[in-house]
Design an enzyme around this catalytic site. Structure first.
Site, PDB file in Angstrom:
ATOM      1  N   GLU A  94       0.945  -1.232  -0.156  1.00  0.00           N
ATOM      2  CA  GLU A  94       0.201  -0.123  -0.051  1.00  0.00           C
ATOM      3  C   GLU A  94       0.825   1.346   0.043  1.00  0.00           C
ATOM      4  OE1 GLU A  94      -3.991  -1.595   1.718  1.00  0.00           O
ATOM      5  OE2 GLU A  94      -2.686  -0.878   3.142  1.00  0.00           O
ATOM      6  N   CYS A 107       3.488   8.463   1.138  1.00  0.00           N
ATOM      7  CA  CYS A 107       4.212   7.414   2.275  1.00  0.00           C
ATOM      8  C   CYS A 107       4.142   6.187   1.448  1.00  0.00           C
ATOM      9  CB  CYS A 107       2.935   7.309   3.291  1.00  0.00           C
ATOM     10  SG  CYS A 107       3.668   6.113   4.572  1.00  0.00           S
ATOM     11  N   CYS A 114       6.397  -7.072   7.032  1.00  0.00           N
ATOM     12  CA  CYS A 114       7.474  -6.689   7.853  1.00  0.00           C
ATOM     13  C   CYS A 114       7.625  -7.809   8.886  1.00  0.00           C
ATOM     14  CB  CYS A 114       7.253  -5.410   8.470  1.00  0.00           C
ATOM     15  SG  CYS A 114       8.468  -4.839   9.477  1.00  0.00           S
ATOM     16  N   CYS A 118       6.450  -5.703  15.453  1.00  0.00           N
ATOM     17  CA  CYS A 118       6.103  -4.753  16.636  1.00  0.00           C
ATOM     18  C   CYS A 118       4.506  -5.252  16.876  1.00  0.00           C
ATOM     19  CB  CYS A 118       6.175  -3.370  16.164  1.00  0.00           C
ATOM     20  SG  CYS A 118       7.757  -3.140  15.623  1.00  0.00           S
ATOM     21  N   CYS A 121       1.154  -2.990  15.232  1.00  0.00           N
ATOM     22  CA  CYS A 121       1.316  -2.680  14.098  1.00  0.00           C
ATOM     23  C   CYS A 121       0.602  -3.402  13.090  1.00  0.00           C
ATOM     24  CB  CYS A 121       2.707  -2.261  13.634  1.00  0.00           C
ATOM     25  SG  CYS A 121       3.105  -1.954  11.689  1.00  0.00           S
ATOM     26  N   GLY A 165       6.809  -2.259   6.089  1.00  0.00           N
ATOM     27  CA  GLY A 165       8.073  -2.761   6.112  1.00  0.00           C
ATOM     28  C   GLY A 165       8.988  -1.803   6.617  1.00  0.00           C
ATOM     29  N   GLU A 166      10.256  -2.459   7.028  1.00  0.00           N
ATOM     30  CA  GLU A 166      11.520  -2.003   7.603  1.00  0.00           C
ATOM     31  C   GLU A 166      12.498  -1.226   6.526  1.00  0.00           C
ATOM     32  OE1 GLU A 166      12.543  -0.499  10.592  1.00  0.00           O
ATOM     33  OE2 GLU A 166      14.223  -0.121   9.335  1.00  0.00           O
ATOM     34  N   SER A 197      12.338   5.926   7.885  1.00  0.00           N
ATOM     35  CA  SER A 197      11.866   5.770   9.397  1.00  0.00           C
ATOM     36  C   SER A 197      12.326   4.220   9.673  1.00  0.00           C
ATOM     37  CB  SER A 197      10.214   5.979   9.523  1.00  0.00           C
ATOM     38  OG  SER A 197       9.994   5.657  10.518  1.00  0.00           O
ATOM     39  N   SER A 219      11.457   5.042  15.255  1.00  0.00           N
ATOM     40  CA  SER A 219      10.428   4.628  16.034  1.00  0.00           C
ATOM     41  C   SER A 219      10.881   4.078  17.343  1.00  0.00           C
ATOM     42  CB  SER A 219       9.657   3.423  15.428  1.00  0.00           C
ATOM     43  OG  SER A 219       9.211   3.786  14.143  1.00  0.00           O
ATOM     44  N   LEU A 220      10.829   4.958  18.499  1.00  0.00           N
ATOM     45  CA  LEU A 220      11.286   4.897  19.885  1.00  0.00           C
ATOM     46  C   LEU A 220      10.204   4.156  20.410  1.00  0.00           C
ATOM     47  CD1 LEU A 220      13.900   4.851  21.088  1.00  0.00           C
ATOM     48  CD2 LEU A 220      13.320   7.257  22.066  1.00  0.00           C
ATOM     49  N   HIS A 221       9.199   4.531  20.741  1.00  0.00           N
ATOM     50  CA  HIS A 221       7.848   4.227  21.328  1.00  0.00           C
ATOM     51  C   HIS A 221       8.076   3.804  22.792  1.00  0.00           C
ATOM     52  CE1 HIS A 221       6.346   4.139  17.467  1.00  0.00           C
ATOM     53  NE2 HIS A 221       6.806   3.147  16.869  1.00  0.00           N
ATOM     54  N   ASN A 296      -3.652   3.914  16.273  1.00  0.00           N
ATOM     55  CA  ASN A 296      -4.764   3.766  15.485  1.00  0.00           C
ATOM     56  C   ASN A 296      -4.918   2.363  15.372  1.00  0.00           C
ATOM     57  OD1 ASN A 296      -4.779   6.205  13.983  1.00  0.00           O
ATOM     58  ND2 ASN A 296      -2.570   5.842  13.108  1.00  0.00           N
ATOM     59  N   CYS A 339      -1.289   5.787   9.873  1.00  0.00           N
ATOM     60  CA  CYS A 339       0.049   5.115  10.662  1.00  0.00           C
ATOM     61  C   CYS A 339      -0.277   3.742  11.152  1.00  0.00           C
ATOM     62  CB  CYS A 339       0.503   5.857  11.812  1.00  0.00           C
ATOM     63  SG  CYS A 339       1.175   7.404  11.315  1.00  0.00           S
TER      64      CYS A 339
HETATM   65  N1  SAH Z   1       8.918   0.339   9.889  1.00  0.00           N
HETATM   66  C1  SAH Z   1       9.244   1.585  10.037  1.00  0.00           C
HETATM   67  C2  SAH Z   1       8.409   2.545   9.107  1.00  0.00           C
HETATM   68  C3  SAH Z   1       7.008   2.157   9.001  1.00  0.00           C
HETATM   69  S1  SAH Z   1       5.555   2.556  10.320  1.00  0.00           S
HETATM   70  C4  SAH Z   1       9.199   1.978  11.260  1.00  0.00           C
HETATM   71  O1  SAH Z   1       8.793   1.272  12.235  1.00  0.00           O
HETATM   72  O2  SAH Z   1       9.715   3.108  11.970  1.00  0.00           O
HETATM   73  C5  SAH Z   1       5.567   4.389  10.474  1.00  0.00           C
HETATM   74  C6  SAH Z   1       5.338   4.562  11.916  1.00  0.00           C
HETATM   75  O3  SAH Z   1       3.992   4.352  12.371  1.00  0.00           O
HETATM   76  C7  SAH Z   1       6.369   3.941  12.801  1.00  0.00           C
HETATM   77  O4  SAH Z   1       6.598   5.133  14.075  1.00  0.00           O
HETATM   78  C8  SAH Z   1       5.239   3.028  13.602  1.00  0.00           C
HETATM   79  O5  SAH Z   1       5.958   2.545  14.896  1.00  0.00           O
HETATM   80  C9  SAH Z   1       4.048   3.649  13.809  1.00  0.00           C
HETATM   81  N2  SAH Z   1       2.955   2.725  13.813  1.00  0.00           N
HETATM   82  C10 SAH Z   1       2.787   1.369  13.553  1.00  0.00           C
HETATM   83  N3  SAH Z   1       1.659   0.837  14.027  1.00  0.00           N
HETATM   84  C11 SAH Z   1       0.994   1.955  14.493  1.00  0.00           C
HETATM   85  C12 SAH Z   1      -0.463   1.946  14.906  1.00  0.00           C
HETATM   86  N4  SAH Z   1      -1.156   1.049  14.922  1.00  0.00           N
HETATM   87  N5  SAH Z   1      -0.850   3.266  15.338  1.00  0.00           N
HETATM   88  C13 SAH Z   1      -0.048   4.287  15.231  1.00  0.00           C
HETATM   89  N6  SAH Z   1       1.402   4.304  14.755  1.00  0.00           N
HETATM   90  C14 SAH Z   1       1.730   3.103  14.398  1.00  0.00           C
HETATM   91 FE1  SF4 Z   2       7.754  -3.038  10.919  1.00  0.00          FE
HETATM   92 FE2  SF4 Z   2       7.549  -0.638  11.528  1.00  0.00          FE
HETATM   93 FE3  SF4 Z   2       5.372  -2.046  11.633  1.00  0.00          FE
HETATM   94 FE4  SF4 Z   2       7.369  -2.486  13.491  1.00  0.00          FE
HETATM   95  S1  SF4 Z   2       6.313  -0.458  13.353  1.00  0.00           S
HETATM   96  S2  SF4 Z   2       6.367  -4.130  12.674  1.00  0.00           S
HETATM   97  S3  SF4 Z   2       9.112  -2.066  12.128  1.00  0.00           S
HETATM   98  S4  SF4 Z   2       6.201  -1.681   9.828  1.00  0.00           S
END
Ligand code: SAH
Ligand code: SF4
Length: 364
Positions: A94, A107, A114, A118, A121, A165-166, A197, A219-221, A296, A339
């Site tokens: 997508e 985007c 991926c 995580c 996600c 994806g990463e 990212s 993506s620190l989180h 989300n 996201c």
């Molecule tokens: N894989 C890469 C880039 C894609 S994700 C990464 O993880 O950085 C883009 C951003 O959306 C990342 O910061 C990811 O952690 C965040 N993200 C993933 N799932 C999400 C969700 N359900 N709600 C909000 N943000 C989310």
């Molecule tokens: Fe992959 Fe980024 Fe989703 Fe983590 S947040 S599973 S690295 S796409």
């Protein structure tokens, strides 16, 4: 012997020059070709009138200009557009366009699914099938640009690798794609308008620093390793201290004003004021800004979005510590384009263990 044609959308200028040199042609042909493709959106050899007939004929046997095939297009109420693109048999990725006042962000996806797993996600939940090629990444930008030609509103001014994806697990293709995005004969974007990212693949982040100087989002989180080990499992191999060191060094060599740290706000998990203070201690006096992302939801997700009051308090703690912090607006969630909601279609999942082996496999 027939050779598979090369998709020219995946070749940075140096590779294109090599292709022409191998054919005994002058290297300026590469610039000519790129002007047709990227400045004029012409993807048919027959229309490239300043190339001789003989050259067009020779090229015809060797090259192609394949764009990804659109399976579905969704238009959200807020102007966000999501394309679902075919990526081989029963696979789909997508791509999302987000129009804003005075700019348009595309985007893009870097992989089918991926492997980083995580838990919050949707892409991570889908698993991993394969890396996209540079041509498939550039193809997303080309295709979106063509589709947007017929719509009023902003054009693509920014590209972010925040789709499926990463990106750093597909470094070779991503670096090539970035090269084409930045090239004056390509899309001509400034390096500040292209953002990679990452969830924190430290060795590849160092390699990115050797190859490029684009904007970086991480993506620190979570503000500590115990929690980040769960939310972003690659942390077990590359913990926060190591990741942050690599970020500061990237910011230095790439001459970036700051690195953006993404932080998804999960109710009761990582959104307390105490956690905000911990995060502030990690980032204070560093080239860092923070992007708080409201969680989300997606089908089957077991986290909840933090209440607005918690997000506001979290943000205030960071601001009080002098850290520039914004809360990201949720866009396109009525079409599952926000996201973390991208899912595409991932079949025949490949299981990749986290860690060294995975990084080698994916770097190929
Ligand atoms: N894989 C890469 C880039 C894609 S994700 C990464 O993880 O950085 C883009 C951003 O959306 C990342 O910061 C990811 O952690 C965040 N993200 C993933 N799932 C999400 C969700 N359900 N709600 C909000 N943000 C989310
Ligand atoms: Fe992959 Fe980024 Fe989703 Fe983590 S947040 S599973 S690295 S796409």
């Amino acid at each position: 012997m027939t050779v598979n044609p090369v998709n020219l959308l995946g070749l940075p200028r140096a590779d294109l020059e090599q292709l022409f040199a191998d054919m005994g042609e002058k290297t300026f042909r590469a610039r000519q070709m790129m002007q047709w493709m990227y400045a004029r959106s012409v993807l048919r050899l027959d229309d490239m009138t300043d190339l001789s007939k003989t050259l067009r004929h020779t090229l015809g046997d060797r090259v192609e200009f394949g764009l990804p095939e659109v399976q579905e297009r969704h238009d959200a109420a807020d102007g966000v557009i999501k394309w679902r693109l075919k990526a081989g048999d029963s696979q789909a990725i997508e791509t999302v366009f987000i129009p804003e006042e005075g700019r348009g962000t595309l985007c893009v996806s870097a992989q089918v699914g991926c492997a980083m797993d995580c838990p919050f996600c949707a892409t991570g939940r889908q698993g991993f099938n394969r890396n996209l090629s540079a041509a498939e990444i550039v193809g997303q930008v080309m295709l979106a640009r063509q589709e947007l030609d017929s719509v009023a509103g902003p054009r693509i001014s920014n590209v972010v690798f925040m789709g499926m994806g990463e990106p750093l697990a597909n470094l070779r293709a991503v670096v090539k794609a970035v090269d084409i995005l930045l090239d004056d004969f390509g899309f001509g974007l400034s390096r500040r308008r292209v953002t990679v990212s990452t969830s924190g693949l430290v060795p590849q982040l160092r390699k990115l620093g050797e190859a490029s100087n684009v904007a970086l989002a991480v993506s620190l989180h979570a503000p500590d390793d115990a929690l980040r080990d769960v939310l972003v499992p690659i942390n077990r191999r590359h913990p926060i201290a190591e990741l942050l060191e690599a970020c500061w060094s990237y910011a230095h060599t790439a001459n970036l004003k700051d690195v953006t740290f993404e932080y998804v706000m999960l109710a009761g998990v990582n959104d307390s004021a105490e956690q905000a203070r911990k995060l502030a201690r990690l980032l204070v006096d560093r080239p860092a800004k923070v992007n708080l992302i409201p969680f989300n939801p997606f089908p089957g997700s077991d986290y909840n979005r933090s209440p607005q009051a918690a997000v506001d308090e979290f943000r205030q703690v960071l601001l009080d510590a002098g850290i520039m912090t914004v809360t990201r607006k949720t866009r396109g969630d009525d079409i599952a384009a926000a996201c973390g909601q991208l899912a595409g279609q991932v079949s025949n999942r490949v299981s990749v263990p986290l860690g060294r082996k995975m990084q080698q496999d994916l770097l190929q």
